[in-house]
Design an enzyme around this catalytic site. Structure first.
Site, PDB file in Angstrom:
ATOM      1  N   GLY A   1       0.849  -1.192   0.000  1.00 52.07           N
ATOM      2  CA  GLY A   1       0.000   0.000   0.000  1.00 52.07           C
ATOM      3  C   GLY A   1       0.882   1.239   0.000  1.00 52.07           C
ATOM      4  O   GLY A   1       2.081   1.172  -0.330  1.00 52.07           O
TER       5      GLY A   1
ATOM      6  N   TRP B   1      -8.168   3.284  -2.061  1.00 46.54           N
ATOM      7  CA  TRP B   1      -9.588   3.594  -1.898  1.00 46.54           C
ATOM      8  C   TRP B   1      -9.827   4.921  -1.202  1.00 46.54           C
ATOM      9  O   TRP B   1     -10.981   5.324  -1.017  1.00 46.54           O
ATOM     10  CB  TRP B   1     -10.276   2.481  -1.096  1.00 46.54           C
ATOM     11  CG  TRP B   1     -10.324   1.165  -1.794  1.00 46.54           C
ATOM     12  CD1 TRP B   1      -9.608   0.786  -2.892  1.00 46.54           C
ATOM     13  CD2 TRP B   1     -11.132   0.033  -1.440  1.00 46.54           C
ATOM     14  NE1 TRP B   1      -9.909  -0.507  -3.238  1.00 46.54           N
ATOM     15  CE2 TRP B   1     -10.847  -0.997  -2.359  1.00 46.54           C
ATOM     16  CE3 TRP B   1     -12.062  -0.215  -0.432  1.00 46.54           C
ATOM     17  CZ2 TRP B   1     -11.449  -2.252  -2.307  1.00 46.54           C
ATOM     18  CZ3 TRP B   1     -12.667  -1.465  -0.377  1.00 46.54           C
ATOM     19  CH2 TRP B   1     -12.374  -2.463  -1.304  1.00 46.54           C
ATOM     20  N   ALA B   2      -8.753   5.575  -0.773  1.00 43.36           N
ATOM     21  CA  ALA B   2      -8.934   6.828  -0.027  1.00 43.36           C
ATOM     22  C   ALA B   2      -9.639   7.845  -0.913  1.00 43.36           C
ATOM     23  O   ALA B   2      -9.266   8.050  -2.066  1.00 43.36           O
ATOM     24  CB  ALA B   2      -7.581   7.357   0.432  1.00 43.36           C
TER      25      ALA B   2
ATOM     26  N   GLU C   1     -12.074  19.500   5.996  1.00 45.91           N
ATOM     27  CA  GLU C   1     -12.826  18.336   6.473  1.00 45.91           C
ATOM     28  C   GLU C   1     -13.156  18.530   7.943  1.00 45.91           C
ATOM     29  O   GLU C   1     -12.589  19.397   8.611  1.00 45.91           O
ATOM     30  CB  GLU C   1     -12.016  17.054   6.258  1.00 45.91           C
ATOM     31  CG  GLU C   1     -11.993  16.630   4.797  1.00 45.91           C
ATOM     32  CD  GLU C   1     -11.379  15.254   4.575  1.00 45.91           C
ATOM     33  OE1 GLU C   1     -10.634  14.780   5.432  1.00 45.91           O
ATOM     34  OE2 GLU C   1     -11.665  14.675   3.515  1.00 45.91           O
TER      35      GLU C   1
ATOM     36  N   ARG D   1      -8.802   9.271  15.058  1.00 47.59           N
ATOM     37  CA  ARG D   1      -7.984   9.850  13.992  1.00 47.59           C
ATOM     38  C   ARG D   1      -8.685  11.047  13.361  1.00 47.59           C
ATOM     39  O   ARG D   1      -9.880  10.991  13.065  1.00 47.59           O
ATOM     40  CB  ARG D   1      -7.746   8.791  12.927  1.00 47.59           C
ATOM     41  CG  ARG D   1      -7.047   9.290  11.694  1.00 47.59           C
ATOM     42  CD  ARG D   1      -7.086   8.233  10.612  1.00 47.59           C
ATOM     43  NE  ARG D   1      -8.426   7.987  10.153  1.00 47.59           N
ATOM     44  CZ  ARG D   1      -8.832   8.110   8.883  1.00 47.59           C
ATOM     45  NH1 ARG D   1      -7.973   8.448   7.956  1.00 47.59           N
ATOM     46  NH2 ARG D   1     -10.069   7.859   8.531  1.00 47.59           N
TER      47      ARG D   1
ATOM     48  N   LEU E   1      -3.135   8.936   5.618  1.00 50.76           N
ATOM     49  CA  LEU E   1      -2.203   8.916   4.479  1.00 50.76           C
ATOM     50  C   LEU E   1      -0.963   9.723   4.841  1.00 50.76           C
ATOM     51  O   LEU E   1       0.161   9.356   4.497  1.00 50.76           O
ATOM     52  CB  LEU E   1      -2.876   9.482   3.230  1.00 50.76           C
ATOM     53  CG  LEU E   1      -4.078   8.699   2.673  1.00 50.76           C
ATOM     54  CD1 LEU E   1      -4.630   9.386   1.427  1.00 50.76           C
ATOM     55  CD2 LEU E   1      -3.710   7.258   2.337  1.00 50.76           C
TER      56      LEU E   1
HETATM   57  C1  LIG Z   1     -12.657   3.685   1.733  1.00 53.74           C
HETATM   58  C2  LIG Z   1     -11.531   4.344   2.471  1.00 53.74           C
HETATM   59  C3  LIG Z   1     -11.328   5.718   2.360  1.00 53.74           C
HETATM   60  C4  LIG Z   1     -10.270   6.332   3.053  1.00 53.74           C
HETATM   61  N1  LIG Z   1     -10.044   7.676   2.864  1.00 53.74           N
HETATM   62  C5  LIG Z   1      -8.944   8.241   3.454  1.00 53.74           C
HETATM   63  C6  LIG Z   1      -8.595   9.599   3.182  1.00 53.74           C
HETATM   64  O1  LIG Z   1      -9.249  10.280   2.403  1.00 53.74           O
HETATM   65  N2  LIG Z   1      -7.506  10.111   3.796  1.00 53.74           N
HETATM   66  C7  LIG Z   1      -6.731   9.393   4.660  1.00 53.74           C
HETATM   67  O2  LIG Z   1      -5.756   9.918   5.187  1.00 53.74           O
HETATM   68  N3  LIG Z   1      -7.039   8.098   4.907  1.00 53.74           N
HETATM   69  C8  LIG Z   1      -8.099   7.506   4.322  1.00 53.74           C
HETATM   70  N4  LIG Z   1      -8.382   6.190   4.566  1.00 53.74           N
HETATM   71  C9  LIG Z   1      -7.450   5.412   5.395  1.00 53.74           C
HETATM   72  C10 LIG Z   1      -6.192   5.129   4.589  1.00 53.74           C
HETATM   73  O3  LIG Z   1      -6.545   4.813   3.267  1.00 53.74           O
HETATM   74  C11 LIG Z   1      -5.391   3.963   5.175  1.00 53.74           C
HETATM   75  O4  LIG Z   1      -5.237   4.099   6.544  1.00 53.74           O
HETATM   76  C12 LIG Z   1      -4.001   3.920   4.534  1.00 53.74           C
HETATM   77  O5  LIG Z   1      -4.130   3.919   3.137  1.00 53.74           O
HETATM   78  C13 LIG Z   1      -3.252   2.697   4.994  1.00 53.74           C
HETATM   79  O6  LIG Z   1      -2.102   2.549   4.195  1.00 53.74           O
HETATM   80  P1  LIG Z   1      -1.172   1.276   4.408  1.00 53.74           P
HETATM   81  O7  LIG Z   1      -0.106   1.352   3.388  1.00 53.74           O
HETATM   82  O8  LIG Z   1      -0.817   1.182   5.825  1.00 53.74           O
HETATM   83  O9  LIG Z   1      -2.150   0.040   4.132  1.00 53.74           O
HETATM   84  P2  LIG Z   1      -2.845  -0.444   2.787  1.00 53.74           P
HETATM   85  O10 LIG Z   1      -2.929   0.625   1.787  1.00 53.74           O
HETATM   86  O11 LIG Z   1      -4.131  -1.102   3.184  1.00 53.74           O
HETATM   87  O12 LIG Z   1      -1.852  -1.543   2.234  1.00 53.74           O
HETATM   88  C14 LIG Z   1      -1.624  -2.752   2.924  1.00 53.74           C
HETATM   89  C15 LIG Z   1      -0.902  -3.698   2.007  1.00 53.74           C
HETATM   90  O13 LIG Z   1      -0.538  -4.867   2.723  1.00 53.74           O
HETATM   91  C16 LIG Z   1      -0.920  -6.038   1.988  1.00 53.74           C
HETATM   92  N5  LIG Z   1      -1.091  -7.119   2.948  1.00 53.74           N
HETATM   93  C17 LIG Z   1      -1.956  -7.204   3.993  1.00 53.74           C
HETATM   94  N6  LIG Z   1      -1.762  -8.373   4.664  1.00 53.74           N
HETATM   95  C18 LIG Z   1      -0.758  -9.025   4.018  1.00 53.74           C
HETATM   96  C19 LIG Z   1      -0.118 -10.274   4.218  1.00 53.74           C
HETATM   97  N7  LIG Z   1      -0.440 -11.094   5.209  1.00 53.74           N
HETATM   98  N8  LIG Z   1       0.848 -10.643   3.343  1.00 53.74           N
HETATM   99  C20 LIG Z   1       1.212  -9.836   2.309  1.00 53.74           C
HETATM  100  N9  LIG Z   1       0.635  -8.625   2.093  1.00 53.74           N
HETATM  101  C21 LIG Z   1      -0.331  -8.227   2.930  1.00 53.74           C
HETATM  102  C22 LIG Z   1      -2.171  -5.575   1.239  1.00 53.74           C
HETATM  103  O14 LIG Z   1      -2.455  -6.399   0.144  1.00 53.74           O
HETATM  104  C23 LIG Z   1      -1.720  -4.175   0.823  1.00 53.74           C
HETATM  105  O15 LIG Z   1      -0.865  -4.259  -0.294  1.00 53.74           O
HETATM  106  C24 LIG Z   1      -9.436   5.563   3.890  1.00 53.74           C
HETATM  107  C25 LIG Z   1      -9.643   4.187   4.007  1.00 53.74           C
HETATM  108  C26 LIG Z   1     -10.671   3.574   3.298  1.00 53.74           C
HETATM  109  C27 LIG Z   1     -10.867   2.095   3.427  1.00 53.74           C
END
Ligand SMILES: Cc1cc2nc3c(=O)[nH]c(=O)nc-3n(C[C@H](O)[C@H](O)[C@H](O)COP(=O)(O)OP(=O)(O)OC[C@H]3O[C@@H](n4cnc5c(N)ncnc54)[C@H](O)[C@@H]3O)c2cc1C
Length: 534
Positions: free
Chosen positions: A26, A57-58, A126, A383, A389
């Site tokens: 991500g 999806w953000a 926001e 939060r 993000l």
């Molecule tokens: C619908 C929606 C809208 C949002 N809007 C906002 C916004 O506007 N602004 C904001 O700041 N935040 C927003 N958020 C929150 C924000 O998107 C997330 O908190 C942030 O993107 C998390 O980033 P990340 O890289 O930690 O995780 P993610 O982007 O979820 O990535 C996690 C990665 O880990 C991988 N993974 C998981 N488990 C395993 C495993 N066991 N083995 C291998 N790979 C694995 C997944 O496939 C993925 O590639 C939103 C969330 C959602 C769901």
């Protein structure tokens, strides 16, 4: 950690260990990999990057104090206020201070943030932000646009190897020293070892442990459990944010109706057309998320229903301004220009996670964590919108810098070919499928918007029973994370931010501190509680 590489197939026999393995593709994982370049990095992701990540999806965007009228101090103060007294102040300050620099990094990777005719970034406001400070892309497309740009940059960077379709299941280690990741090919049974000089956990959130969530299916708490099983300290696990307005149209995951709709004037009504936020909070629909979520939950529980009315405030410009929500409503047979949109709270974000310091270091040696899986202390009990993000990029960059400092000389990338195509979806046995349903239902019912001692003890008993039939490590990981959240919620006998106890409805000033637990401690608590439940 009892697991060693001896029992598993090495991922690339005969070669040296990897410099850095990042689990998760991500925003946190990709940004960290880019910042580490040209150091060789392997990203392991259970889904193709860009899919299975909340980041894509953000809808809102990234908060950063960029405008001249705004300041880092104001952003910090808004974040601290949202966090209800338990944020780490120095972490919040560092995060807000480094925000504008990280937005510049994203622009340099090609993210097309909305700009005015003179090239200035357009900033939106926001809920609970005292200033307009959210950079976005075409209304609700921020996450997708950011991820598209980073994926292109990652694919063009020869030092980054991306392995898609591998599910991380455990860490390899010696004592408290993490030496790599054990992963299983999606759809297969054989586990492979990925030894590394440094391991970064960036596996995202926990949404799919709940029956109703806005998160993709891959957000299921695997990484949190992996760290907990290896002995890492988990912090603030009880603090889960429920987005008040997910579209309640029977889909899993539930499509999100972004808060920006309410920011633009959309209102909440029940079946009788009553604007039920009146009398609950002075900011009405723009009250803090937990307050709006509880109000909606109550309307639904009491049979009055809850609907988002966008007809007057947005009307005909809906499709242009909010294309993602428009498409989701349309595919459920609703026309937001004319229809009320049924909404319900859904698990959206986990404030808690693997405890880290300001450089993303966890309590285990050689393991860093970034993004939603981490608990930096930036969010406290709640939060602030669009800060996640921001947290992901700020601390991913800090981790990269920390690793560079510890290992100044990168080796050159030298990888064997690996089949990186995603495999078939894994075949879960019927008992495991049922166990997951039990877990998701009990967390939603008992560890959701409203919690009580009785409900939390029931959740722990349900999970314990469900866990006993799970064979696969990945499913057991889901149970472990569910247990960590329920146990932390049981231990916090007060209400604060996203955590609301019907039996302790007030904040207790003596509890204005973060929580910390290891899996060993949680297992002891569960055993003690279950003795009296069964
Ligand atoms: C619908 C929606 C809208 C949002 N809007 C906002 C916004 O506007 N602004 C904001 O700041 N935040 C927003 N958020 C929150 C924000 O998107 C997330 O908190 C942030 O993107 C998390 O980033 P990340 O890289 O930690 O995780 P993610 O982007 O979820 O990535 C996690 C990665 O880990 C991988 N993974 C998981 N488990 C395993 C495993 N066991 N083995 C291998 N790979 C694995 C997944 O496939 C993925 O590639 C939103 C969330 C959602 C769901």
């Amino acid at each position: 950690m009892a697991i060693s590489t001896d029992d598993f197939v090495p991922a690339y026999p005969g070669k040296d260990v990897d410099d850095v393995v990042i689990l998760g593709g991500g925003l946190a994982g990709l940004f960290c990999a880019l910042k580490l370049s040209p150091r060789p990095v392997t990203i392991i992701s259970n889904a193709p990057i860009g899919q299975g990540a909340s980041s894509a999806w953000a809808q809102g965007g990234i908060a950063a104090a960029i405008s001249e009228k705004d300041s880092v101090e104001k952003h910090r103060d808004d974040t601290l206020a949202a966090g209800c007294g338990i944020c780490e102040e120095n972490i919040v300050y560092q995060m807000t201070r480094e925000g504008s620099e990280r937005v510049r990094d994203l622009l340099s990777y090609g993210v097309p943030f909305d700009q005015d005719l003179e090239g200035r970034l357009q900033l939106s406001r926001e809920a609970a932000h005292s200033h307009s400070r959210v950079v976005r892309v075409r209304g609700d497309m921020a996450g997708k646009a950011i991820m598209d740009a980073l994926i292109t940059a990652v694919r063009r960077t020869p030092s980054i190897r991306v392995l898609e379709g591998y599910i991380g299941e455990s860490f390899i280690g010696e004592g408290r020293y993490v030496t790599g990741v054990l992963a299983r090919r999606r759809g297969g049974l054989e586990r492979m070892a990925f030894p590394a000089k440094a391991v970064v956990l960036a596996s995202g959130g926990i949404g799919h442990l709940y029956a109703m969530t806005t998160n993709p299916g891959e957000a299921n708490g695997h990484g949190l459990a992996m760290a907990a099983r290896a002995g890492a300290v988990i912090s603030d696990a009880e603090f889960v944010q429920f987005h008040p307005t997910a579209l309640d149209v029977g889909s899993d995951p539930a499509p999100l109706a972004t808060e920006a709709l309410r920011g633009e004037g959309a209102i909440l009504v029940n079946k009788a057309g009553e604007r039920f936020m009146e009398g609950i909070h002075a900011d009405l629909e723009l009250a803090p998320r937990d307050i709006v979520a509880r109000a909606i939950h109550r309307e639904i529980l009491e049979g009055r229903g809850a609907y988002l009315d966008c007809r007057d405030a947005i009307g005909a410009r809906f499709n242009d301004d909010f294309p993602t929500v428009f498409a989701a409503a349309q595919s459920a047979g609703l026309d937001p220009v004319k229809d009320l949109l049924p909404v319900a709270p859904a698990e959206h974000y986990h404030m808690g996670g693997v405890l880290t310091d300001a450089n993303g270091r966890t309590s285990l040696d050689n393991l860093w964590a970034a993004g939603e899986v981490a608990s930096t202390g930036a969010h406290g009990a709640n939060r602030l919108a669009s800060n996640s993000l921001l947290e992901a990029v700020v601390f991913a960059a800090r981790i990269a810098e920390d690793i560079q400092g510890l290992m100044p000389t990168p080796r050159s990338a030298f990888w064997d070919e690996m089949d990186a195509a995603p495999g078939l979806p894994s075949q879960r046995n019927i008992e495991e499928r049922d166990a997951i349903t039990v877990l998701r239902n009990t967390l939603s019912e008992n560890v959701g918007v409203l919690r009580s001692r009785e409900g939390l003890r029931k959740a722990l008993a349900d999970i314990q029973k469900a866990e006993s039939v799970c064979v696969r490590q990945s499913i057991q990981n889901m149970m472990v994370t569910g247990k960590l959240i329920a146990a932390a919620a049981l231990m916090r006998e007060e209400s604060r931010g996203g955590h609301f106890r019907t039996d302790f409805p007030d904040e207790n000033p003596a509890m204005a501190k973060r929580s910390y637990a290891t899996l060993k401690e949680v297992n002891a608590l569960v055993a003690e509680n279950l003795e009296t439940v069964i």
